[in-house]
Structures are given as C-alpha cells and as structure tokens.
Design an enzyme around this catalytic site. Structure first.
Site, PDB file in Angstrom:
ATOM      1  N   ASP A  66      -9.106  -5.892   5.959  1.00 19.00           N
ATOM      2  CA  ASP A  66      -8.074  -6.891   5.675  1.00 19.00           C
ATOM      3  C   ASP A  66      -7.514  -7.399   7.000  1.00 19.00           C
ATOM      4  O   ASP A  66      -7.708  -6.761   8.033  1.00 19.00           O
ATOM      5  CB  ASP A  66      -6.913  -6.255   4.895  1.00 19.00           C
ATOM      6  N   ASP A  97      -5.416  -2.794  -0.161  1.00 19.35           N
ATOM      7  CA  ASP A  97      -4.025  -2.386  -0.382  1.00 19.35           C
ATOM      8  C   ASP A  97      -3.536  -2.671  -1.795  1.00 19.35           C
ATOM      9  O   ASP A  97      -2.685  -1.985  -2.320  1.00 19.35           O
ATOM     10  CB  ASP A  97      -3.086  -3.026   0.649  1.00 19.35           C
TER      11      ASP A  97
END
Length: 843
Positions: free
Chosen positions: A257, A559
């Site tokens: 990410d 996440d």
C-alpha cells in the site's frame, strides 16, 4: 557401573538443555499469543474518550465501533448508523445481521461489516458468549512449518541409515568376537565378562542410532524461528504464523500500500481549490485568505461539510486538552476545519444526523444525511475520491455561495486542478453537498446531482528510510509494486520518490487492469510497478495471477476489511498494525506494528536468515553424522572395537544437536543476505555447495581419525600400559575439536572469512567457550565416566591443531567452483555477491 552413570549424566544434560530452551520458547510463544489477541479499542470512560487494551475493558465502558472492528465484549447498542454485524464465527450463519434499537444485542468475537456504533459493555472475558465457547475448546499449537516438515523427512531418512549402520556394526563386532573365541577354542566357555563385552557392543550400536538420528533438526528450526520472532517483535513486526518467517525469505514480490506504509500517515491539508481559486494553506492566515476569497455563505457550507461529514471526533482527554480521534485523512480535514475557526460541537448542534454511510474501499466515499435545524429540510454531504465525487456533481458553488450549473469546460478545469495537486504528490479529495427537498424516500442518501464545494490536497510525506529499503529489496531480487486506491498521478509521484517506478516501468489504474484479457495480463504484469485507483478485488486478482501464472512468492500488505481475501491468498499476508482493521489482522501472517515499509524489508531479511541458519546447521550436523557413523563402522570391521564409547558419542551428540542448534540457528542476519536473489520455491534444501563442504570435511576428518586410530601410537610415540587409553583419548579429543572448528566453518557456506561478525552473536561465542570448557573437564577430570585419561599439553596441542586443520580444508573447499542450482541466479561482489540489476523483470 561408571558407563551407566556416564550415560545417565549425558542424557540428563541433554534433556536439561533441551527442556530449558523449549521452556524459553514456550514463554516467548505465550507472550506472542497474548500480543496477537491484544486488541486496542476506543472507549468513553469517566467522560473521556480514550484508547485501551481489550484486557482492560470493564462492564460499563462505552465502546466505539467502526467497519472492520471486532466486537470486544458482549453489550447493547446505544446509538449507531447502518450497523451490520458478521456473526458467522459464533452462529455459523454467513448472512450479516443488522443491529438496531429493536435488536440491540452485540456479541464478543463478531465483526463489524458495515456502519458505526456506540455500545455499552455488559459482559467481558470468559463470561461472554465467545468466552464460554472458548472454554470448551483447547486451542491447538502452531502447525509445523514447511521447513520443519521437510527436515522431519530428512531426519527420518538419516535415522534409518543410522539404524542400518548400527545393526551392521553390532553384527560385525559380535561375529568377530564369536569367531575369535572359536579360534581360541573357547566357543563353549562363556563368562560374565563375555556378556559384558556383548552388552558394550549393543550399547555402542544403540549409541550409533542416537548419534545418527538428528533430533536437533526440528529443534533448530523452532529455535531459529522463535529467535527471529523475538527479534522481529522488538523491530515492530508481530509474526502470527511461524511459517511466514521462513516463507518471507523466499519472497520475490512485495505488493505494498502507499498510505502509511510508504508515507508517514501524518497528513495535513496543503492546498485547497474552491470558488475558482487555489489557496496554499500556511498556518493561521488560511482563515483570512479563504474568507477574503469567498462569501460567508460559501464559507459556512465548507465548514458544514467538514464538521457534519466526518468519521473523526474532537474529544477532551484526561489532561483537559482537545484531541482528534479518527483516521489520518479525517484528522487532517478536521484540523483544517478547526484552523479555519470552526467549532466541532457548535456545528454538530446545528443539525441532526439522520443517516451515515461510512467510507469503504469499494465506494471510495463517505456520505451523510442531516436535518437542518432552521426547518430548511434535509441536506446531504459527501466526500471522497476526486474523480468519483466530480462525476456525481452537476453544479458548483460560486463565490457568492450560490449553486450554478457545472459546464464541461469547468469540469475539465477542475480535472486539471486535481491532476496538478496529484503531480505534487498530494492526496486529493472532493467535498460536495445537495439540498434534499423530496423526503418521500425516507432517509436514503442521494447518489448524484451534487454541488461541488472544494477540492482538497492533503500532503502525506514519504517515510524516512523507505527509498533505501526499496533499493535494498530491488538489490535482493524482490520486485516492489505499489497498489493504492489513490489518484494515479499522486501514486506515480510517490512511487518515483520511493524508487519503485522506473523509466521502463508501468503504472495503470484498477479499472484498466480489471478489463485486461489473460494475454494482455501476461504482457503487462512483468512491467507493472504501480496500480492506482484499485479495489481490494484488484489486489486479490493481481496476487492470484502473480502466484499461479508467474510462480512468484508474493507478500502483500493490507489494512481494510476488504483486503482480507488478498491477505489470505498471498504467500505472506502483512497487515498494518496502526491503520489495519481486526479482520485484516486476523487474515494476515505478520502484523507490521508501525505500518512502515522498512519493517517489511526487515522481515524479509530475517526470513532469509532463518533459512540460511538452518542450512548451516544441517551442513554441520550431517558432517558429524557421516564421520561418527563411518569411523565406528570401519573401526569395528577392521579392529573389532569402536574407538568412541557410548558416553563419548552421547557427548558428541549433545555438541552436535543441542549446542549446535543454539549456536548456528540463532545467528543474526548480515548485510550480504540482501545482496542475494530470493530462494526459489522448488530449490533443493541441501545445495551443491553444502554437499561440497560436507563431503570435503568428512573426508578430511575420516583420514585424520583413521591415521590416529591405526598408526597413532607410532606417530605420537606412545608407549606403556596406558598407550591405548591415551590414543583413544587423543582420538576423542581430536574428533571434538574437529566439530568445534567445523562449527565455525559452518557460519558461512561460501565466504572464506568465517570470523567476520562472530562477536555479534554472543550465543555462538558462549556455546564455543562452554563446549571447550566441558571437553577439558571431561578429559581431565571425568575420565572414569568417559573412558579418558588426562593428556599432556603437547597432546592437547596436537588435538587442537588437527581440529583447526578443518579451517584450512574449508578455505580450499571454498576455492573449488560449484555450479549453483538453475532456479537461483549466481551472484558475486566485494562482499561475495553481485547485486542483481534493478528493473521489473529481474525476478
């Protein structure tokens, strides 16, 4: 009697050392298990909102829940919006349950699938429904890791070979003894001493099996993994599954990410475009600049959209100061609102919130419907990904605070502003509102025909050390790909700054990736370095293709709740400890506690160290196995007696298995590890280099020990009644010192300088010193038990020098070139390795 006591003492020592190391590991795993189950929850207690551990939760606390959270206790709903709960872990029902004021019960262990809520805790710990269920289940330990399974197979094969040699040795010794008695005409004359001789033969055979069975192999794996897990814990990485530690050493691709992993996640509004003007935000003067640019009405609508449509909250801490709790993006926007002179509580009292649609990674927006206090009807606010919000707008607010139609020219101009912000590595969000006159649809939030208020540019700086960590990964043959939900221009700017996006690399958007044919994907993926505006399912598709079509070992970060499938699909799932939801953490193998990319690179380094450490130990152990087996067998065949007694072999077994595992399996990683390519998925565990070292060392040791056994008395000029006992002691001493120096050789299988960094591993030094000290005590003081006699200093010197000869042999062996396995590219540089070329297709 002394033999028996000696054997019992040896067994006691082995069991004691193994038990202590096993106990220490179990304590480590217990601590890790407690850490795994430790969830930080947001509660209101004593009138203050605060973060506490799930272990400190008590009845009467008010818990704040949002998407992806695990319900930490049994309780009842106080208030909430669109709350949907996944109760499958308790009820087995896959359909989510909607929790309302009519059905207000929430159960521990269930997960928030959608919405947000406040819950009053009624039951905690083992008194909850989840706790009662857990009491009836005894939680199983860790499954064996792939490496442990592989090494258990190796241990079984070696054990069978040892059994064969033991039986052969027993047969040879017994036949020789019986034949000798027959030749002397004593075949019918048997005494207790003959029975003792046969018993000694049997004890030697059993001891050969004990030495041959490498029970230290699984111990070495567990030791190495436990050691790595402990070190990674202090380096902010919590390993949830043991196997992830070793798998990470083989990773060829990391899909990471952007926000919070490559960047700091400390966000602040840097620029805002509103009413046709771009304003740079610089401290407290922003309020004056904005108020001079737009009228009171437009300014009020901007503040309303900030304070009404937010997932963050301004709360008073125990110290009396105001704190903002929420995601970094929400905090940045709320801080900006406060900077403009807004007041969170006053704006919240102006209207009543009717419905909230929290932000999720599929819709990429957050919406709220409010009822205006002055009887002005309902108003909807939405904010989110710039392109998505801009598409749903057909009007724009002007400097007077009035809505006017949004022309195609204006849309193009705003798109240019968004791209301009993105090229400066700013995260862009659009804020919009819509007055809802028709309330016949109840409290549903409209999807289109919004009025654009502003475009906000949020600065999220790149983390220090990320560029170096990416460079290290590329040099180690690990491709780094950025997968983000952000604008493509923002993603490209950050990727270039981090060193991920190269000139010949490719950056694409999620929708384009979704529409690709299998052939296009095959051509694109090797060059793909950035994927922007991606959905969690795009990440899952990317991971699946890389693993199945390109046979890559993939590590992926995640996440959000929707990242769970990709985390589960990947070889190594890495969940974010700060930004990650409980659902993401539960599906991950490793939790990155500080959300930092440098920590991910550290996990890869330790993964490689685990694999290499176990290879070192296997090389060392197989050498001792071969020498001990062959020496006793050859000696039994030729002379009719085994040169190493049962007690001596048990001591060697302890050096080899328990102490050897402690010394070699706990070596810290060195920089050279990240200058090698990854270990291939199907590469043989025992490499050609290892076989070269094992065979070379075994030949040297067998030659030295055979010369001592059969011509030692003449060479060492030994005479007298104790000449045989002295020679056997020198033989035993030399054998032990050969293993001590071979343990030092095994520190590096390829480099000549094996002393470099030896003092970094205090455990290695401690094992070496204690081995030599114990050997001195056994030879000089415990001769009755170990069948040894005290040696003069010159015979000690002979043993040490012959043992040290294995260092010279190791240097010669390492100069012999060995062709490496084809799956792993060959490498060399000033450190012994040549860095791989950077680029997308290096894997």
């Amino acid at each position: 009697m002394f033999d028996g006591i000696g054997i019992v003492l040896c067994i006691f020592l082995v069991v004691l050392v193994t038990a202590i190391s096993d106990y220490k590991q179990s304590l480590q795993f217990k601590d890790l298990d407690k850490e795994k189950k430790n969830i930080v929850v947001q509660v209101t207690r004593d009138g203050c909102r605060q973060k506490i551990s799930i272990y400190d939760l008590v009845v009467g606390d008010i818990v704040h829940l949002s998407i992806g959270d695990q319900v930490p206790a049994d309780g009842v709903l106080i208030s909430g919006y669109s709350l949907s709960i996944d109760e499958s872990s308790l009820s087995g029902e896959s359909e989510p349950v909607t929790v309302t004021q009519q059905r207000p019960f929430l159960l521990a262990g269930t997960k928030v699938q959608d919405g947000s809520a406040k819950m009053l805790v009624t039951t905690v710990g083992m008194r909850t429904e989840w706790g009662r269920l857990m009491v009836t289940l005894s939680e199983g330990g860790e499954d064996e890791t792939p490496l442990q399974v592989k090494l258990n197979g190796v241990a079984t094969v070696i054990g069978k070979i040892g059994l064969g040699f033991a039986v052969l040795t027993l047969l040879v010794l017994t036949i020789r003894f019986v034949v000798t008695k027959a030749l002397h005409g004593e075949i019918a004359d048997w005494s207790v001493s003959d029975a003792l001789i046969l018993m000694n033969f049997f004890a030697t055979a059993v001891t050969i099996i004990v030495v041959a069975v490498p029970e230290g192999l699984p111990l070495a794996v567990t030791l190495s993994l436990a050691f790595a897990m402990k070190k990674l814990m202090s380096d902010k990485a919590l390993v949830r599954h043991l196997s992830a530690c070793e798998t990470m050493g083989s990773a060829t691709t990391i899909c990471t990410d952007k926000t919070g992993t490559l960047t700091t996640n400390h966000m602040a509004v840097n620029k805002i475009w509103t009413c046709g003007r771009t304003i740079k935000i610089e401290g407290n003067q922003s309020e004056e600049v904005l108020q001079s640019s737009i009228t009171g009405e437009a300014f009020n609508i901007l503040l309303q959209s900030i304070f009404q449509n937010t997932g963050a909250e301004v709360v008073k801490g125990k110290d009396g100061k105001n704190n903002i709790l929420g995601s970094p993006t929400e905090i940045a926007i709320l801080e900006f609102g406060l900077l403009l002179g807004g007041d969170f509580k006053i704006h919240r009292k102006e209207s009543e919130i009717l419905k909230v649609e929290p932000f999720n990674s599929v819709k990429k927006k957050m919406s709220v419907l409010v009822s205006l206090s002055n009887g002005g009807g309902h108003r909807a606010f939405c904010k989110g990904a710039s392109e998505i919000i801009l598409k749903s707008c057909n009007k724009i607010i002007n400097a007077d605070g009035n809505a006017e139609p949004l022309s195609g020219e204006q849309k193009k101009c705003i798109t240019d502003v968004i791209n301009g912000f993105a090229c400066e590595a700013l995260r862009t969000l659009c804020l919009a509102f819509k007055d809802v006159k028709d309330t016949s649809k109840g409290d549903s939030i409209p999807e289109d025909n919004y009025t654009l208020i502003a475009v906000v540019g949020i600065k999220d700086p790149v983390r220090p050390g990320v560029k170096e960590a990416v460079k290290t990964c590329l040099a180690a043959g690990i491709t780094v790909r950025m997968v983000t939900g952000d604008n493509i221009n923002t993603a490209k700017a950050i990727a270039r700054e981090c060193g991920i996006l190269t000139d010949d690399g490719l950056a694409i958007e999620g929708p384009d990736f979704r529409d690709m044919s299998p052939q296009q994907m095959e051509e694109t993926l090797p060059k793909l370095q950035v994927m922007a505006r991606s959905l969690p399912l795009d990440k899952h598709k990317l991971v699946t293709h890389l693993r199945k079509e390109f046979k890559e070992v993939v590590a992926v970060t995640g996440d959000g709740t929707n990242d769970a499938p990709a985390l589960h699909e990947a070889d190594i799932g890495l969940a974010m400890g700060i930004a990650g939801t409980e659902v993401a953490k539960e599906n991950a193998d490793v939790i990155i506690m500080d959300d930092n990319f440098t920590t991910i690179q550290n996990v890869a380094r330790w993964g490689r160290a685990v694999y290499i450490n176990i290879q070192k130990f296997v090389q060392f152990q197989l050498t001792v196995n071969i020498v001990a087996l062959m020496l006793n067998f050859i000696s039994a065949c030729i002379s009719g007696s085994a040169p190493l007694t049962a007690v001596q072999l048990l001591w060697v077994n302890m050096i080899m298995d328990t102490l050897g595992a402690l010394a070699l399996a706990t070596e810290p990683p060195h920089e050279g590890l990240m200058k090698r390519p990854p270990i291939g998925r199907d590469v043989a565990f025992i490499t050609r280099i290892m076989w070269r070292n094992i065979i070379g060392q075994s030949i040297y040791q067998l030659i030295v020990l055979a010369i001592l056994k059969f011509d030692g008395k003449r060479l060492l000029q030994l005479s007298g009644s104790d000449a045989t006992a002295t020679l056997n002691t020198v033989l035993f001493n030399t054998f032990v010192f050969c293993q001590v120096f071979n343990e030092i050789n095994s520190r590096d299988m390829e480099k000549i300088n094996v002393i470099r960094g030896i003092f970094d591993s205090w455990l290695f030094i401690m094992v070496m010193v204690s081995t030599v000290a114990f050997q001195s005590i056994i030879v000089e003081l415990l001769g009755t038990f170990a069948n040894t006699v005290p040696l003069s200093w010159d015979l000690w010197l002979v043993s040490i020098l012959l043992g040290a000869g294995s260092l010279i042999v190791a240097v010669i062996l390492k100069c012999i070139p060995v062709e490496k396995s084809k799956e792993v590219p060959t490498t060399t540089n000033h450190d012994g390795y040549e860095p791989l070329p950077n680029g997308p297709d290096m894997a």
